[in-house]
Design a protein around this motif. Structure first.
Motif, short mmCIF file in Angstrom:
data_model
loop_
_atom_site.label_atom_id
_atom_site.label_comp_id
_atom_site.label_asym_id
_atom_site.label_seq_id
_atom_site.Cartn_x
_atom_site.Cartn_y
_atom_site.Cartn_z
N VAL A 49 51.43 -55.96 -102.07
CA VAL A 49 51.77 -54.84 -101.21
C VAL A 49 53.04 -55.25 -100.48
N VAL A 50 54.01 -54.36 -100.43
CA VAL A 50 55.29 -54.68 -99.80
C VAL A 50 55.23 -54.34 -98.32
N THR A 51 55.56 -55.33 -97.49
CA THR A 51 55.60 -55.16 -96.04
C THR A 51 57.03 -55.44 -95.57
N GLN A 52 57.21 -55.36 -94.28
CA GLN A 52 58.49 -55.73 -93.67
C GLN A 52 58.25 -56.99 -92.85
N LEU A 53 59.00 -58.05 -93.16
CA LEU A 53 58.96 -59.29 -92.40
C LEU A 53 60.37 -59.54 -91.92
N PHE A 54 60.56 -59.54 -90.62
CA PHE A 54 61.89 -59.67 -90.03
C PHE A 54 62.83 -58.60 -90.61
N GLU A 55 62.29 -57.38 -90.70
CA GLU A 55 63.05 -56.20 -91.14
C GLU A 55 63.56 -56.31 -92.58
N ARG A 56 62.90 -57.14 -93.40
CA ARG A 56 63.25 -57.26 -94.82
C ARG A 56 61.97 -57.12 -95.64
N PRO A 57 62.07 -56.59 -96.85
CA PRO A 57 60.87 -56.44 -97.68
C PRO A 57 60.25 -57.79 -98.01
N PHE A 58 58.93 -57.86 -97.90
CA PHE A 58 58.22 -59.11 -98.16
C PHE A 58 56.88 -58.79 -98.81
N ASP A 59 56.63 -59.36 -99.98
CA ASP A 59 55.38 -59.12 -100.71
C ASP A 59 54.24 -59.97 -100.18
N LEU A 60 53.10 -59.33 -99.99
CA LEU A 60 51.86 -60.02 -99.64
C LEU A 60 50.85 -59.70 -100.73
N PRO A 61 49.87 -60.58 -100.94
CA PRO A 61 48.86 -60.31 -101.97
C PRO A 61 47.99 -59.13 -101.57
N LEU A 62 47.69 -58.29 -102.52
CA LEU A 62 46.87 -57.10 -102.28
C LEU A 62 45.40 -57.46 -102.00
N GLY A 63 44.90 -58.50 -102.67
CA GLY A 63 43.47 -58.84 -102.65
C GLY A 63 42.79 -58.91 -101.29
N ALA A 112 48.26 -54.53 -94.02
CA ALA A 112 49.18 -55.58 -94.48
C ALA A 112 50.37 -55.70 -93.53
N GLN A 113 50.86 -54.58 -93.03
CA GLN A 113 51.97 -54.64 -92.09
C GLN A 113 51.55 -55.30 -90.78
N ARG A 114 50.33 -55.02 -90.32
CA ARG A 114 49.82 -55.70 -89.12
C ARG A 114 49.78 -57.21 -89.33
N PHE A 115 49.33 -57.64 -90.53
CA PHE A 115 49.30 -59.07 -90.83
C PHE A 115 50.72 -59.64 -90.86
N ALA A 116 51.66 -58.90 -91.43
CA ALA A 116 53.06 -59.36 -91.46
C ALA A 116 53.58 -59.54 -90.03
N GLU A 117 53.18 -58.68 -89.13
CA GLU A 117 53.59 -58.82 -87.72
C GLU A 117 52.98 -60.08 -87.11
N ASP A 118 51.75 -60.41 -87.47
CA ASP A 118 51.14 -61.67 -87.02
C ASP A 118 51.91 -62.86 -87.57
N MET A 119 52.32 -62.77 -88.84
CA MET A 119 53.13 -63.84 -89.44
C MET A 119 54.45 -64.00 -88.69
N GLU A 120 55.10 -62.90 -88.37
CA GLU A 120 56.36 -62.96 -87.60
C GLU A 120 56.13 -63.68 -86.29
N TRP A 121 55.03 -63.35 -85.60
CA TRP A 121 54.73 -64.01 -84.33
C TRP A 121 54.65 -65.52 -84.53
N ALA A 122 53.87 -65.94 -85.55
CA ALA A 122 53.66 -67.38 -85.79
C ALA A 122 54.98 -68.07 -86.16
N ILE A 123 55.80 -67.42 -86.96
CA ILE A 123 57.07 -68.02 -87.36
C ILE A 123 58.00 -68.14 -86.16
N ARG A 124 58.01 -67.13 -85.30
CA ARG A 124 58.83 -67.21 -84.08
C ARG A 124 58.31 -68.31 -83.14
#
Length: 140
Positions: A49-63, A112-124
């Motif tokens: 599933v394609v999400t936005q990570l730091f305003e760029r497309p980023f694939d996450l696993p669908l499962g 998936a987008q909510r998870f991508a936002e959590d990832m952004e938080w952790a990376i920051r």
């Protein structure tokens, strides 16, 4: 699939080619077990599933998102941040609940987008600790 038990803990190790994997994990969730699986690394040729990570497309696993939607279980993002020699901080983010509307793709996309936002938080929070095992944004 391989299972083993330590007191009251059951571990399920699923192979990539085990078509029963989702059913086994859904049954585990229905039994009140905790299922842990990586949601940040798609398998080679796996559905994404394609999400936005730091305003760029980023694939996450669908499962993981499909499993959470099918089972009704909430997802909880967890990050282990190193804070010094033999010192770590385990952070759990707010639970992600997946709606079950008639639009399955939109339900999964939102989670998936909510998870991508959590990832952004952790990376920051600790950018030097992000291990991306694939090129995040391949050149075109």
């Amino acid at each position: 699939m391989r299972e083993y038990s330590e007191e009251h803990v059951v571990h399920h190790f699923l192979r990539d080619d085990d078509f029963r994997g989702g059913l086994v994990l859904r049954e585990a969730l229905a039994a009140g077990e905790i299922v842990a699986m990586p949601a940040d690394r798609p398998m080679t040729n796996g559905k994404t599933v394609v999400t936005q990570l730091f305003e760029r497309p980023f694939d996450l696993p669908l499962g993981p998102f499909a499993l959470a939607r099918a089972s009704g279980a909430a997802m909880v993002s967890a990050f282990l941040l190193r804070e010094g020699k033999r010192r770590y901080r385990l952070v759990f983010r707010s639970p992600i609940t997946i709606e079950r509307t008639r639009d399955r793709a939109a339900d999964i996309q939102g989670a998936a987008q909510r998870f991508a936002e959590d990832m952004e938080w952790a990376i920051r929070e600790a950018p030097y600790q992000w291990f991306c095992f694939r090129e995040a944004w391949p050149s075109e």
